[in-house]
Design a protein around this motif. Structure first.
Motif, PDB file in Angstrom:
ATOM      1  N   ILE A 255       0.838  -1.203   0.000  1.00 18.66           N
ATOM      2  CA  ILE A 255       0.000   0.000   0.000  1.00 18.66           C
ATOM      3  C   ILE A 255       0.871   1.251   0.000  1.00 18.66           C
ATOM      4  N   HIS A 256       1.865   1.258   0.870  1.00 15.42           N
ATOM      5  CA  HIS A 256       2.770   2.409   0.945  1.00 15.42           C
ATOM      6  C   HIS A 256       3.528   2.585  -0.366  1.00 15.42           C
ATOM      7  N   LYS A 257       3.970   1.487  -0.947  1.00  8.76           N
ATOM      8  CA  LYS A 257       4.714   1.551  -2.204  1.00  8.76           C
ATOM      9  C   LYS A 257       3.844   2.094  -3.327  1.00  8.76           C
ATOM     10  N   ALA A 258       2.581   1.684  -3.375  1.00  6.73           N
ATOM     11  CA  ALA A 258       1.674   2.163  -4.424  1.00  6.73           C
ATOM     12  C   ALA A 258       1.481   3.671  -4.333  1.00  6.73           C
ATOM     13  N   LEU A 259       1.378   4.185  -3.121  1.00  5.35           N
ATOM     14  CA  LEU A 259       1.241   5.632  -2.932  1.00  5.35           C
ATOM     15  C   LEU A 259       2.519   6.357  -3.336  1.00  5.35           C
ATOM     16  N   GLU A 260       3.674   5.815  -2.943  1.00  2.65           N
ATOM     17  CA  GLU A 260       4.956   6.431  -3.306  1.00  2.65           C
ATOM     18  C   GLU A 260       5.131   6.500  -4.818  1.00  2.65           C
ATOM     19  N   ILE A 261       4.815   5.412  -5.498  1.00  2.00           N
ATOM     20  CA  ILE A 261       4.979   5.370  -6.957  1.00  2.00           C
ATOM     21  C   ILE A 261       4.058   6.380  -7.631  1.00  2.00           C
ATOM     22  N   ARG A 262       2.803   6.426  -7.181  1.00  2.54           N
ATOM     23  CA  ARG A 262       1.839   7.325  -7.847  1.00  2.54           C
ATOM     24  C   ARG A 262       2.157   8.789  -7.615  1.00  2.54           C
ATOM     25  N   TYR A 263       2.663   9.135  -6.449  1.00  2.00           N
ATOM     26  CA  TYR A 263       2.836  10.547  -6.114  1.00  2.00           C
ATOM     27  C   TYR A 263       4.289  11.026  -6.172  1.00  2.00           C
ATOM     28  N   VAL A 264       5.182  10.227  -6.704  1.00  2.00           N
ATOM     29  CA  VAL A 264       6.601  10.590  -6.682  1.00  2.00           C
ATOM     30  C   VAL A 264       6.879  11.917  -7.383  1.00  2.00           C
ATOM     31  N   ASN A 265       6.111  12.244  -8.404  1.00  2.00           N
ATOM     32  CA  ASN A 265       6.337  13.483  -9.149  1.00  2.00           C
ATOM     33  C   ASN A 265       5.281  14.552  -8.881  1.00  2.00           C
TER      34      ASN A 265
END
Length: 342
Positions: A255-265
């Motif tokens: 879950i945390h990884k999915a949020l990081e990937i989506r919002y990285v930029n």
């Protein structure tokens, strides 16, 4: 190039917030302000904190001259907004902060807001204004419908998780704590200091809150099947802020990884380190949203917490973010102020 804008409904909280944000915007000039109940007054009289600004006097909407206006923000109540927007020039770009154009299905609008839509042809044209997820459509739009502040907070927490398939869609519980400015500036007995301070209470309990219409629409479209969340908002004795605590079933690290990937930029979305969680005091007065993920003591469960300022990222800041895109300006222009603390 400087663009001229009008703010309709400038005597309310979101209207005043728009003025505060646009006052330091390098490419936008406030050319007209309306506030029917305050027509003839200066903004300094209505909002003394803005007295240092050289602003137009408030007028009625009928007295606004739209010649030369590039974009109008409509910070009006729902139902009123659709009636006003239907009469505005067809070449005028509009960012609507009300609920009137958020729901694509006119029947869904009637279900949640209790009346037939007065401008269904415009409802078909409107683009949903959750900037980080509809950026390309917003940039080409004439009419953008700002999201509900509660709806925005919940979607920032959940949309990437639904898209990535990392949570159980049938077990989503959302608990929101909402500041009082989200209810608007109109005098209401239950919002008096003596009625609200030193306490907190749930409202719209059992699935009656209107922003559920947005959750149903957006989450179901993402998932490709109906998704209904359990959602209870609570009114707290604070002026600004929303804290959304969402309980989901899924692997916390995924879950945390999915949020990081989506919002990285994404400039305005901050994903905190794993097992840290946000506070509304850390986003107050800003266009930032902070999101944290904490592993639950039960394996395969997580708590996702999102915090934003309902008047800024949840409403007027989002509106300006969208206007920047519509006018071909840098999306972050006028919005990079740091949060207020303490």
């Amino acid at each position: 190039m400087t663009y001229k804008i009008a703010i309709l409904g400038a005597s309310g909280y979101t209207g005043a917030e728009l003025v505060r944000l646009i006052a330091s915007h390098p490419s936008i000039e406030i050319a007209a302000l309306s506030g029917n109940s305050k027509a003839g007054q200066s903004m300094a009289q209505v909002f003394p904190h803005l007295r240092h600004l050289d602003l137009p006097t408030l007028t009625t909407i009928e007295d606004v001259d739209f010649a030369g206006i590039d974009l109008a923000f409509c910070a009006l109540p729902h139902k009123t907004s659709q009636e006003v927007i239907a009469k505005l020039p067809r070449d005028l770009k509009i960012v609507d902060l009300s609920a009137d154009f958020r729901l694509r299905d006119p029947q869904a609008y009637k279900t949640w807001y209790g009346n037939d839509h007065a401008a269904p042809e415009l409802q078909e044209e409107a683009v949903y204004g959750l900037t980080e997820f509809y950026r390309d459509e917003i940039a080409k739009a004439r009419l953008v419908a700002g999201t509900g502040c509660n709806a925005a907070t919940g979607q920032f927490a959940l949309r990437p998780l639904i898209s990535a398939g990392v949570i159980n869609l049938d077990e989503i519980i959302m608990d929101l704590k909402c500041a009082v400015s989200g209810a608007g500036r109109s005098l209401k007995e239950n919002l008096l200091h003596a009625e609200l301070s030193e306490g907190a209470h749930a409202y719209a309990v059992g699935g009656t809150h209107r922003h559920l219409g947005e959750f149903d629409q957006e989450f179901s479209a993402l998932a490709g099947r109906p998704v209904q969340v359990q959602f209870t908002p609570h009114l707290i004795p604070a002026n600004r802020g929303i804290l959304a605590t969402t309980y989901v079933k899924g692997d916390p690290k995924a879950i945390h990884k999915a949020l990081e990937i989506r919002y990285v930029n994404e400039t305005f979305i901050e994903v905190l380190p794993m097992n840290e969680h946000p506070s509304i005091r850390h986003v107050r007065g800003s266009n930032f949203c902070h999101i944290g993920v904490v592993a639950d003591r039960r394996d395969g469960h997580a708590i996702v917490i999102a915090a934003l300022d309902n008047l800024t990222k949840g409403s007027s800041g989002q509106a300006l973010q969208n206007a920047n895109l519509m006018l071909g300006l840098p999306e972050t222009e006028g919005l990079m102020m740091a949060p207020l603390f303490p």
